[in-house]
Design an enzyme around this catalytic site. Sequence first.
Site, mmCIF file in Angstrom:
data_model
loop_
_atom_site.group_PDB
_atom_site.id
_atom_site.type_symbol
_atom_site.label_atom_id
_atom_site.label_comp_id
_atom_site.label_asym_id
_atom_site.label_seq_id
_atom_site.Cartn_x
_atom_site.Cartn_y
_atom_site.Cartn_z
ATOM 1 N N PRO A 207 1.303 -1.511 -0.107
ATOM 2 C CA PRO A 207 -0.155 0.178 0.379
ATOM 3 C C PRO A 207 1.131 0.838 0.225
ATOM 4 O O PRO A 207 2.022 1.188 0.912
ATOM 5 C CB PRO A 207 -0.926 -0.242 1.506
ATOM 6 C CG PRO A 207 -1.138 -1.489 1.662
ATOM 7 C CD PRO A 207 0.808 -1.745 0.762
ATOM 8 N N GLU A 208 0.403 2.228 -1.067
ATOM 9 C CA GLU A 208 1.840 3.168 -0.728
ATOM 10 C C GLU A 208 0.348 4.518 -0.874
ATOM 11 O O GLU A 208 -0.918 4.290 -0.714
ATOM 12 C CB GLU A 208 1.997 3.322 -1.957
ATOM 13 C CG GLU A 208 2.910 2.875 -2.147
ATOM 14 C CD GLU A 208 3.691 2.446 -3.997
ATOM 15 O OE1 GLU A 208 3.991 4.061 -4.360
ATOM 16 O OE2 GLU A 208 4.320 1.627 -4.508
ATOM 17 N N ARG B 115 2.991 -10.465 5.890
ATOM 18 C CA ARG B 115 3.979 -10.556 6.494
ATOM 19 C C ARG B 115 4.590 -9.564 8.216
ATOM 20 O O ARG B 115 5.698 -9.396 8.330
ATOM 21 C CB ARG B 115 4.604 -9.889 5.332
ATOM 22 C CG ARG B 115 4.587 -10.767 4.427
ATOM 23 C CD ARG B 115 5.253 -10.317 3.009
ATOM 24 N NE ARG B 115 5.096 -10.969 1.671
ATOM 25 C CZ ARG B 115 4.879 -10.464 1.157
ATOM 26 N NH1 ARG B 115 5.985 -9.703 0.663
ATOM 27 N NH2 ARG B 115 4.508 -11.495 -0.445
ATOM 28 N N HIS C 162 -4.038 -14.295 9.344
ATOM 29 C CA HIS C 162 -2.852 -13.521 9.535
ATOM 30 C C HIS C 162 -3.553 -12.336 10.418
ATOM 31 O O HIS C 162 -2.938 -11.192 10.268
ATOM 32 C CB HIS C 162 -2.158 -12.716 8.157
ATOM 33 C CG HIS C 162 -1.703 -14.089 7.497
ATOM 34 N ND1 HIS C 162 -0.852 -14.953 8.420
ATOM 35 C CD2 HIS C 162 -2.096 -15.038 6.827
ATOM 36 C CE1 HIS C 162 -0.473 -15.815 7.343
ATOM 37 N NE2 HIS C 162 -1.209 -16.040 6.637
#
Length: 285
Positions: A2-3, A124, A105
């Site tokens: 994500p930017e 992650r 997650h």
Amino acid sequence: MPELPEVETIRRQLDPLVTGAVIVAADSHWSDKFTPALDAVGATITGINRRGKYLLFQLDDDGDDESDDGYDDGYELVAHLGMTGSFHLEPGSGSDPSCADHGKHTRAVWAFDDGRHLVFDDTRRFGRLRVVPTGVYNDIATLHHMGPEPLDGEFTGASLHKAIVGKSRSIKTQLLSQRPVAGVGNIYADEALFLAGIDPRARRVGRERCDRLAETVKQVLAAGIDNGGTTLRDYVNAEGDIGRNQHSLLVYGRGGEPCTLCAEPLSTVVIDARTTTFCKNCQNR
DNA sequence: CCAGCAGCCTGAAAGC
DNA sequence: TGCTTTCAGGCTGCTG
């Protein structure tokens, strides 16, 4: 990954859904990247702002200002999505949140007074959560030193040039540092540099090229927002949908393919451990 | 102060 | 019932 456009897309979807909600309980993964989620319990969410790639949930700590700690402006839940972070809401999940009851997650869950759960997943675990007094970012270095928002008028060729002049790092490295401008990541950096005709390895970029680059940064970020973000691997918005901007990318992920301007094969190099794609013919040092 | 880089993480894909 | 290696990369924190 994500930017700014991806984070802004999530903010726009989530803001009307969570504003007014009271956080009655929370659970988190054991990592101290995520345990600050618990600090938001008891607060009312009054809105969501964004700064660069950070989501800023505005928290009203229920009017209990007897402590007179000087933070009458309330608090913020600061969330960075890292590489693989995502938020979504689940209806009617109850007042006893548990990460284990959600996805494999799931790193944090907040239960609202109406029974809904706000869920933060992050495969992650590159994401981070913090609760801080509003605007007090001393302990969040990147946010503390964040450059101007690219789409609010403060960011110009002049401000970009002023921020990079005299520095010896490559222009791409500087864009990714968040200091000349907020919210640019690997994808949009490659796209903006291509459109500006600037080699990402360039270490000297003059004023005129900064004017062009400031314009192309705004252009690619605005297009990314219009397209609901870029999904190459993991990104989904707050409704679980992928973005559409990946279909508009001109260089990122296209190493070896013909340049859309000159048809020469696009080059791939590594800059600061990040894959970088550009056209040796159309982009100059 | 700045430049440079290891480390954090996991799953998909590639290599053997 | 395939194992191993490589790759993706935003940010932090350390070193020189």
